[in-house]
Design a protein around this motif. Sequence first.
Motif: not given
Length: 200
Positions: A42-53
């Motif tokens: 899972i790419d970094e940008k996607a993981r960043q979004q998901i972790c914030e949520a």
Amino acid sequence: MSNTALKETPTKSVDHITPHWRQNAKEIQKFGTVIKDLPIGIDEKARQQICEALNVLLADTASLRDLYKKSHWQVGGPTFYQLHLLFDKHFEQQVELVDLLAERIQILGGVSVAMAHDIAELTRLNRPPKGREEVPVQISRLLEAHALILKDARVWAKKAADLGDDGTNDLLVSNVIRTNEMQVWFVSEHLVDMPLVFAQ
């Protein structure tokens, strides 16, 4: 063994077994960041979004967990026994969800929110008063919290799937959504105006 042999045995220094507990260092990872190169597909940008949520959802879930414990302690009236037990059961189930959400954030390379004051800053749930409230108000607060969490969990379950994060999608659908839906069913039935002795 002679006394001479005993005297020759080296003794360990007391400092060797003293705990070194006054330690400090910089954080190894800042809150709100994700590990850059993580081999989970899972790419970094996607993981960043998901972790914030997920951190917001974690804060809300931790607050709901504590709201259940407050309700468990402070409930009163004719349905005290049933609700006292039910609220504690739901508390335990929310404890499990908190752990699953926090661990999912860490798996994704993020940092899960953990301390009470940080959770209080992040949660969207309305803060209840310190004192006791009537049962219908306690239940209404719980249902409002469930509604917020369920709405958010559904949105992010779909987004996680779209971003290729099946693990988070599965966690949200199989655990968060199903547990909260079941708890809504059990709790909301206590606000239904049903006759107790004579049918109308």
